[in-house]
Scaffold this motif. Structure first.
Motif, PDB file in Angstrom:
ATOM      1  N   UNK A   1      40.955  30.627  44.438  1.00 46.25           N
ATOM      2  CA  UNK A   1      40.002  30.464  45.546  1.00 46.25           C
ATOM      3  C   UNK A   1      40.130  29.086  46.192  1.00 46.25           C
ATOM      4  N   UNK A   2      40.380  28.069  45.368  1.00 48.40           N
ATOM      5  CA  UNK A   2      40.558  26.716  45.904  1.00 48.40           C
ATOM      6  C   UNK A   2      41.817  26.637  46.767  1.00 48.40           C
ATOM      7  N   UNK A   3      42.863  27.318  46.351  1.00 47.51           N
ATOM      8  CA  UNK A   3      44.105  27.338  47.142  1.00 47.51           C
ATOM      9  C   UNK A   3      43.918  28.103  48.452  1.00 47.51           C
ATOM     10  N   UNK A   4      43.171  29.192  48.411  1.00 42.20           N
ATOM     11  CA  UNK A   4      42.895  29.943  49.640  1.00 42.20           C
ATOM     12  C   UNK A   4      42.108  29.071  50.617  1.00 42.20           C
ATOM     13  N   UNK A   5      41.132  28.357  50.089  1.00 39.49           N
ATOM     14  CA  UNK A   5      40.344  27.448  50.931  1.00 39.49           C
ATOM     15  C   UNK A   5      41.232  26.362  51.527  1.00 39.49           C
ATOM     16  N   UNK A   6      42.132  25.814  50.709  1.00 39.61           N
ATOM     17  CA  UNK A   6      43.058  24.781  51.174  1.00 39.61           C
ATOM     18  C   UNK A   6      43.933  25.319  52.311  1.00 39.61           C
ATOM     19  N   UNK A   7      44.494  26.496  52.118  1.00 39.68           N
ATOM     20  CA  UNK A   7      45.375  27.081  53.125  1.00 39.68           C
ATOM     21  C   UNK A   7      44.637  27.357  54.432  1.00 39.68           C
ATOM     22  N   UNK A   8      43.411  27.851  54.317  1.00 37.94           N
ATOM     23  CA  UNK A   8      42.687  28.301  55.507  1.00 37.94           C
ATOM     24  C   UNK A   8      41.989  27.161  56.250  1.00 37.94           C
TER      25      UNK A   8
ATOM     26  N   UNK B   1      55.160  28.269  41.327  1.00 40.16           N
ATOM     27  CA  UNK B   1      55.445  27.424  40.161  1.00 40.16           C
ATOM     28  C   UNK B   1      54.750  26.080  40.284  1.00 40.16           C
ATOM     29  N   UNK B   2      54.872  25.466  41.473  1.00 39.65           N
ATOM     30  CA  UNK B   2      54.304  24.133  41.647  1.00 39.65           C
ATOM     31  C   UNK B   2      52.785  24.152  41.570  1.00 39.65           C
ATOM     32  N   UNK B   3      52.150  25.197  42.083  1.00 38.78           N
ATOM     33  CA  UNK B   3      50.686  25.229  42.039  1.00 38.78           C
ATOM     34  C   UNK B   3      50.179  25.385  40.612  1.00 38.78           C
ATOM     35  N   UNK B   4      50.941  26.124  39.781  1.00 43.11           N
ATOM     36  CA  UNK B   4      50.566  26.241  38.366  1.00 43.11           C
ATOM     37  C   UNK B   4      50.705  24.899  37.659  1.00 43.11           C
ATOM     38  N   UNK B   5      51.767  24.153  37.996  1.00 41.50           N
ATOM     39  CA  UNK B   5      51.945  22.821  37.409  1.00 41.50           C
ATOM     40  C   UNK B   5      50.790  21.899  37.802  1.00 41.50           C
ATOM     41  N   UNK B   6      50.359  21.962  39.053  1.00 42.90           N
ATOM     42  CA  UNK B   6      49.265  21.101  39.505  1.00 42.90           C
ATOM     43  C   UNK B   6      47.969  21.460  38.795  1.00 42.90           C
ATOM     44  N   UNK B   7      47.698  22.741  38.635  1.00 39.32           N
ATOM     45  CA  UNK B   7      46.487  23.189  37.932  1.00 39.32           C
ATOM     46  C   UNK B   7      46.478  22.665  36.497  1.00 39.32           C
ATOM     47  N   UNK B   8      47.626  22.807  35.823  1.00 37.67           N
ATOM     48  CA  UNK B   8      47.710  22.348  34.437  1.00 37.67           C
ATOM     49  C   UNK B   8      47.626  20.825  34.350  1.00 37.67           C
TER      50      UNK B   8
ATOM     51  N   UNK C   1      40.773  15.794  34.893  1.00 40.92           N
ATOM     52  CA  UNK C   1      40.234  15.659  36.250  1.00 40.92           C
ATOM     53  C   UNK C   1      39.413  16.889  36.613  1.00 40.92           C
ATOM     54  N   UNK C   2      39.976  18.061  36.369  1.00 40.95           N
ATOM     55  CA  UNK C   2      39.279  19.319  36.650  1.00 40.95           C
ATOM     56  C   UNK C   2      39.980  20.437  35.895  1.00 40.95           C
ATOM     57  N   UNK C   3      39.179  21.287  35.273  1.00 36.25           N
ATOM     58  CA  UNK C   3      39.741  22.421  34.534  1.00 36.25           C
ATOM     59  C   UNK C   3      39.315  23.712  35.234  1.00 36.25           C
ATOM     60  N   UNK C   4      40.211  24.242  36.045  1.00 32.89           N
ATOM     61  CA  UNK C   4      39.905  25.432  36.841  1.00 32.89           C
ATOM     62  C   UNK C   4      40.238  26.706  36.058  1.00 32.89           C
ATOM     63  N   UNK C   5      39.436  27.729  36.255  1.00 30.74           N
ATOM     64  CA  UNK C   5      39.840  29.059  35.805  1.00 30.74           C
ATOM     65  C   UNK C   5      40.869  29.580  36.804  1.00 30.74           C
ATOM     66  N   UNK C   6      41.559  30.664  36.445  1.00 30.34           N
ATOM     67  CA  UNK C   6      42.570  31.215  37.346  1.00 30.34           C
ATOM     68  C   UNK C   6      41.937  31.656  38.661  1.00 30.34           C
ATOM     69  N   UNK C   7      40.756  32.233  38.592  1.00 28.34           N
ATOM     70  CA  UNK C   7      40.057  32.690  39.797  1.00 28.34           C
ATOM     71  C   UNK C   7      39.630  31.496  40.652  1.00 28.34           C
TER      72      UNK C   7
END
Length: 395
Positions: free
Chosen positions: A159-166, A135-142, A149-155
């Motif tokens: 991918x940005x979240x995977x990079x952040x985690x890793x 839920x929180x990551x969707x809020x941050x994206x929106x 600031x940045x308009x990300x596609x879902x993909x």
């Protein structure tokens, strides 16, 4: 909870509820409350003085208040808001400086230098290990999109979240490493699973598109299907019309045979002979034509391998194969399905010859109905004329 922390909570709550841009869907009061709650959990599991615990809680409350003035340098702005508030409350200058240092430690990519800074950083990113992460990551994206600031596609966002985690994030405190890392890893696995699923879906879609492009054109298939269905419907209608004529004329002849013919033996009814003959004759002709309209044609029911190889035979019409063996017909069908052109050719022939049959049926039916109408009219006139002539003779 100390008095100053309670005052800070009231102040920050009022500030974020009333002065924060509503486009901040993630960096809002709910996020701050979550960070404060996570800070308390970490404080309960690490050895710090009461003063340090108080200062960390104050830093947690004020760490995102800078967003009320905008995005740029919000950590520094938050330090100013915290400093002004604490000075007005008579808080110690050295402690205020410590709190400001802890707030600045929440800046992205900052490497903490001590335990308090580790605690605030871990608390600020505690949602990575929570069920509410999705839920929180969707809020941050929106939020990023609403703030331009940045308009990300879902993909791209995944991918940005995977990079952040890793690569970009880690928990620093012992408690977070022991208790939060496993949950964070679970969320990462779900992200990777979603990515894999998306790839599989994309692969299936690509195969479907490839198959669609290689398969017979759907529009052509629809054309043949609809046209053949319409022709079969018209054939059923023709057979129904012919059956109606057969039934009506059969009833007419039955009535004539049972009521008119017996009366012809009487000399006084001789005037009925010719009208009755005309009546029955036209009815018989109508019945014969109706039968001809529905009578099936007999075909040879055989074909040769040469006919199949030269694509001369329509394998879809039963009249062309009903005398063939099953093995011969199976071979012919296998040859048919190998060649898309032959399939279309067979469908075209089927449609064409069905059209010829329909043309023959409807021509005969039109002639039958015409003769039936003429016969009825002439018969009625004949009965009327004969009756009048008889009356004139008797007069």
């Amino acid at each position: 909870m100390s008095e100053i922390v309670q005052k800070a909570e009231d102040f920050v709550t009022e500030l974020l509820e009333n002065r924060l841009n509503p486009n901040f869907l993630y960096h809002n009061l709910k996020h701050t409350q979550r960070v404060v709650k996570s800070t308390k959990v970490l404080l309960d599991n690490h050895e710090l003085t009461e003063a340090e615990k108080e200062q960390l809680l104050l830093a947690a409350w004020f760490h995102d208040t800078g967003y009320t003035k905008g995005v740029n340098e919000h950590e520094k702005v938050g330090c100013g808001i915290a400093s002004d508030f604490l000075k007005a409350e008579g808080y110690d200058e050295a402690k205020i400086a410590f709190i400001e240092g802890v707030i600045m430690a929440t800046k992205r990519f900052y490497e903490p230098k001590n335990l308090p800074e580790q605690i605030i950083r871990d608390a600020d990113a505690s949602h990575f290990a929570q069920k509410s992460y999705w839920e929180t990551t969707d809020f941050l994206k929106e939020e990023l999109a609403l703030l331009d600031i940045e308009d990300y596609s879902q993909k791209e966002w995944r991918d940005a979240n995977i990079k952040m985690f890793r690569n970009e994030h880690q928990y620093y405190t012992e408690y977070a490493q022991e208790h939060w890392d496993p949950a964070k890893e679970k969320n990462l696995k779900q992200l990777l699973k979603d990515k894999k699923t998306e790839k599989e879906i994309a692969k299936k879609e690509a195969l479907k598109a490839k198959y669609k492009s290689e398969s017979p054109d759907r529009g052509i298939q629809t054309l043949f299907r609809v046209t053949l269905k319409n022709h079969l419907t018209l054939s059923d209608i023709a057979d129904t019309k012919a059956n109606i004529l057969l039934s009506v004329n059969a009833i007419i002849i039955s009535v004539a045979l049972s009521n008119l013919i017996p009366k012809l033996d009487n000399p006084s009814n001789t005037y009925l002979i010719y009208p009755t003959a005309i009546f029955i004759t036209f009815s018989v002709i109508s019945m014969v034509l109706a039968v001809l309209a529905t009578r099936p044609n007999v075909t040879s029911g055989k074909f040769t391998k040469k006919d199949v190889e030269q694509k001369k035979v329509n394998l879809l019409f039963f009249g062309n194969f009903h005398k063939m063996s099953l093995s011969e017909y199976e071979w012919a069908i296998q040859e048919l399905v190998k060649d898309k052109e032959y399939i279309y050719s067979s469908l075209t022939k089927d449609l064409y010859f069905l059209g010829l049959v329909l043309n023959r049926k409807y021509k005969i039916l039109r002639l039958t109905y015409t003769i039936f109408i003429i016969g009825i009219v002439i018969s009625v006139l004949a009965f009327g004329i004969s009756f009048n002539l008889t009356e004139m003779r008797h007069a």
